[in-house]
Design a protein around this motif. Structure first.
Motif: not given
Lengths: 139, 768
Positions: B565-593
């Motif tokens: 169900d939706r919760e189990s999919v989100l739970r599954d993704q959240n398990r990877h959130a921490k690991g992903e934070a150690r691999r990449i940082v996303y930063r907003d850099a303004g409107p794309a022209e």
């Protein structure tokens, strides 16, 4: 009065009619009663009366042949196991050497066990076996 | 003849093969282990009709049958005689036999004609007439008529509980497990005949775990089986076989009279009983009289009604495999089930001995019975693994239990079984083992060790257990028999050792025989009450009537293991959130022209990419995917720019939007689940340059080449398109539920008119 389909299951709807072989009600058959010896294996056997009642139910439900089977069974309730198995063995092909052997067994059912329906059934078998040559030696 | 041995008139194919290799592929399919026979009525290989089948007919004089299906009374064999005297009702027969077979066939599928009218007419129909009628129905009509005509409204199922070692600990554990899965009846037999008593005690005790009411049979030699019943351990019998020809019957060492006598004997001991018959048995025994399988089975079934048994186990049974070799054989098996219920017999409808090595043939065979419902869908579902089945491997075995549970769910059809969660299974198995061990100790029959018990509790089959050997079992079994141990001894042993609930459950099953309620047609016990064709008659009269899944039962059937169900999919993704934070940082850099660098390739990210979702369906970290895409673009002289789009989550539109602002006019669209596209400004949305639609099998190397190709297109060149090889996996079955749930997370973040935004990414050390 004959039982109707609405009386079934008897253990729920007509528990008043059900007694064990020693005359106990179903509610008296408990683990505690077994433990104290108040109830025994004898109380866990079907009775002639129960089978005749079930025959009425079967007939009321439109199953006369099933009813007839229950009536034959009612006749067998008090027949000892050994004699029952002996009679079954005799009915297998080639076991009885002649018609008389089956007729003798039928007589015991009738006279000793008052099992008229079973006796008649064996007599019918004796007649058919003679006709179809089933008294032949097989092994 | 082997095709490969044929000379090739045109000379050898240059490849060296002289055969379409597909035949070789087919040779490897399990189906090719099955053999098929030519239709040959003379030799008994005809399902529905044979030139030697008699024409229906009946003459009655003064209430006595003088001719049956074209045969005069003087020529009757013992089967004809029994049917003439005990099946044919002379009151009903003249009217019933006068009805055209086509009219009767139509009545069977007409839901306006009540079942009871048809069962009453059957009392007056001969075997040839019954066979002629059902032969007019096609497979669909047979299944429908079966659904209307079967005796008890609520469907059920029966399972085999056996193992290759006759190990009582495993029998108790497996019986308890089968009860938990919902079987109404369980049936055992043994590898070594002398072990019957031990098997009986073990299954009776295991079958008393969890709830009461599962009926139990110990299939063994006929006299012994009756004795085991007399001792109170078993509650039903079904190995009373009948046959459709006199010679087969005699070789089976019985007559209709001996079997009918046995039927009454079982009833006189308060034990439920049904007969066994089914197509193919006469064929296998060599006395088929060149008659069709269906006609011979019609004789068997008339005989059973005549004997007064409440039911039958038919539908091939041991003859199912040979029947299935004949054209129309499987349809015949359905037709004989229909005959059984038309004759008002309880029907344990086969699907027992496995008729095919092909899982497709097995699944196809069970379906009509499953959706029609049946007193017992299988007259022996293998609850244990196929190698542990001491009868024969069944259509469905322990291995395929979950396939059956899913079929119930797919068709919302009640096959009598219910999923059980892992904890509960371990509990009931442990309880069954402890209970039988306590009984053995209390009755001085044995003292199983903790190691034996532990090995059985978790074992899927007997190959994994360290428990009793067949010889040790023989000693136990002989002792039970010699000492005259009865069910009362076992009940008291259970009670004494703290298994009060099991003692009570076991007593309740034995108590059933006092009233004999469960001797009536199609009786089972549900929720502590007897349910049979008498108080739960099938009352089908069209849509909305008959058996319907109630809400509670529907939920039980739906609740299989590992639902998404939706919760189990989100739970599954959240398990990877921490690991992903150690691999990449996303930063907003303004409107794309719109970019102006002709080497620029824009990578368009979906709304949830890296924010709520962190892994592709192939299990790759999104950081690694972005790293490969960028590296690929750079390797071919391109310059990647990462842009997040929030106005769409669709791959094509992501790709086209990315292309629209790329300096090169080439862009990549990628969703968090890993689906990606290369697109080009000016193309139609779904007319892309390359599409990676099989995200679950797309590897990091593919993403790298995707980046390379995008940069190559940007230069105006045409690269070799990347092909992600598939092995024909059913991607939809494996991933679509999850994909749909993930995609819904993406679409929930979209916002109409949202402008694209540049994203600066910083890859950290952890990025693969």
């Amino acid at each position: 009065m004959k039982l109707a389909v609405a009386d079934y299951p008897l253990s729920e709807k007509r528990a008043d009619l059900i007694r064990t072989r020693t005359g106990k009600a179903l509610s008296e058959i408990t683990v505690a009663a077994l433990k104290s010896g108040a109830a025994t294996m004898d109380d866990l056997r079907i009775t002639r009366d129960s089978l005749l009642l079930q025959a009425e139910i079967a007939e009321a439900a439109g199953r006369p042949r099933l009813g007839a089977n229950f009536r034959r069974a009612a006749d067998m309730v008090d027949v000892p196991q050994d004699f029952l198995l002996q009679a079954y063995e005799l009915l297998r092909p080639g076991r009885a050497k002649n018609k008389a052997q089956l007729l003798d067994t039928a007589r015991v059912f009738r006279e000793t066990y008052k099992a008229e329906r079973v006796a008649a059934f064996l007599e019918e078998a004796a007649e058919v076996y003679e006709r179809r040559g089933l008294f032949q030696f097989r092994y | 003849m082997d095709d490969s041995a044929k000379p090739n008139p045109s000379g050898a194919n240059p490849s060296g093969a002289n055969r379409w290799r597909r035949f070789a592929d087919w040779d490897e399919r399990p189906l090719r282990l099955d053999r098929f026979a030519v239709e040959d009525a003379e030799n008994g290989f005809a399902a529905f009709t044979s030139p030697n089948d008699p024409k229906p007919g009946l003459e009655i004089k003064n209430g006595r049958v003088t001719s049956l299906d074209g045969k005069a009374e003087a020529d009757f064999d013992m089967i004809d005689l029994f049917i003439a005297r005990h099946h044919i009702d002379p009151e009903i027969a003249p009217k019933a036999m006068a009805m055209p077979s086509a009219a009767l066939a139509r009545m069977l599928v007409d839901f306006n004609i009540p079942r009871t009218e048809l069962t009453r007419l059957a009392h007056g129909l001969t075997p040839a007439k019954l066979a002629e009628v059902v032969a007019q129905l096609n497979a669909m009509e047979i299944a429908f008529a079966y659904s209307k005509m079967r005796a008890r409204k609520t469907p059920g199922n029966q399972g085999h509980v056996t193992n290759a070692k006759d190990d009582p600990l495993q029998l108790a554990a497996d019986a308890a497990t089968a009860v938990a899965f919902g079987f109404d009846e369980i049936e055992t037999t043994q590898r070594v005949a002398r072990n019957a008593w031990s098997n009986a005690v073990a299954c009776a005790v295991g079958g008393a775990v969890g709830r009461w009411g599962t009926l139990f049979q110990c299939s063994s030699e006929e006299a012994e089986e009756l004795q085991i019943g007399m001792a109170g351990f078993s509650s039903y019998a079904e190995t009373v076989s009948v046959y459709g020809t006199e010679r087969a019957f005699i070789d089976g060492d019985d007559t209709p009279w001996s079997k009918a006598f046995l039927a009454a004997a079982y009833a006189s001991r308060g034990i439920k009983m049904r007969c066994t018959s089914g197509a193919g048995s006469e064929l296998l025994m060599g006395f088929h009289e060149s008659k069709s399988l269906l006609y011979l089975e019609a004789r068997c079934l008339c005989l059973q009604r005549a004997m007064g048994v409440q039911g039958t186990q038919n539908g091939g049974i041991d003859g199912a495999p040979v029947t299935a070799t004949v054209p129309g054989g499987v349809r015949e098996l359905m037709a004989e089930n229909l005959l059984a219920v038309w004759l008002d017999l309880e029907c344990a409808s086969g699907n027992d001995a496995r008729h095919s090595e092909s899982e497709i043939r097995v699944g196809a065979k069970i379906l009509p019975v499953l959706i029609a419902g049946s007193d017992f869908i299988c007259s022996g579902f293998g609850t244990i693994k196929a190698y542990d089945n001491s009868f024969n491997p069944s259509s469905f075995n322990g291995e395929e239990m979950e396939d059956f549970l899913v079929l119930q769910r797919d068709f919302e059809a009640d096959g009598g079984l219910t999923s059980v969660d892992e904890t509960r299974v371990l509990d009931v198995r442990g309880r069954g083992i402890d209970a039988i061990a306590a009984v053995f100790e209390e009755l001085n029959l044995g003292k199983p060790t903790a190691a034996m018990k532990a090995s059985v509790q978790v074992a899927s089959g007997s190959e994994e257990t360290e428990s009793y050997t067949p010889r040790e079992v023989t000693l136990i079994s002989d002792a039970i028999k010699a000492r005259g141990i009865t069910v009362v001894d076992v009940i008291l042993a259970l009670e004494k050792r703290g298994f009060g609930e099991e003692a009570e459950n076991l007593l309740n099953v034995v108590k059933l025989r006092v009233s004999g309620d469960y001797l009536q047609t199609s009786a089972v016990v549900r929720d502590g009450k007897v349910l049979s064709a008498v108080n739960d008659p099938n009352d089908y009269t069209g849509p909305g009537t008959g058996y319907r899944l109630g809400e509670k039962r529907r939920e039980e059937i739906n609740h299989i293991r590992d639902l998404l169900d939706r919760e189990s999919v989100l739970r599954d993704q959240n398990r990877h959130a921490k690991g992903e934070a150690r691999r990449i940082v996303y930063r907003d850099a303004g409107p794309a022209e719109l970019g102006n660098d002709p080497t620029e390739v824009v990578v368009g990210l979906s709304p949830a990419f890296g924010l709520k979702l962190f892994q592709t369906t192939a299990g790759h970290s999104l950081a690694a995917v972005l790293k490969e895409l960028s590296a690929g673009i750079q390797a071919k002289g391109g310059k990647p720019r990462i842009v997040r789009f929030r106005h769409t989550a669709d791959t094509s539109f992501l790709g086209l939007s990315a292309a629209g602002i790329a300096g090169s006019g080439v862009g990549i669209g990628i969703q968090a689940k890993g689906t990606a596209v290369i697109h080009q400004r000016g193309r139609l949305p779904h007319n892309n340059l390359e599409l990676f639609s099989n995200a679950p099998i797309t590897q990091l190397a593919h993403y790298r080449r995707l980046g390379e190709n995008a940069a190559t297109y940007a230069k105006g060149e045409i690269p070799e398109p990347v092909v992600v090889p598939t092995k024909g996996q059913a991607m939809g079955a494996r991933f679509h539920a999850q994909t749909a749930l993930i995609y819904a997370i993406e679409t929930s973040l979209t916002e109409e008119g949202a402008k694209p935004e540049n994203v600066e990414i910083k890859l950290l050390e952890g990025a693969a």
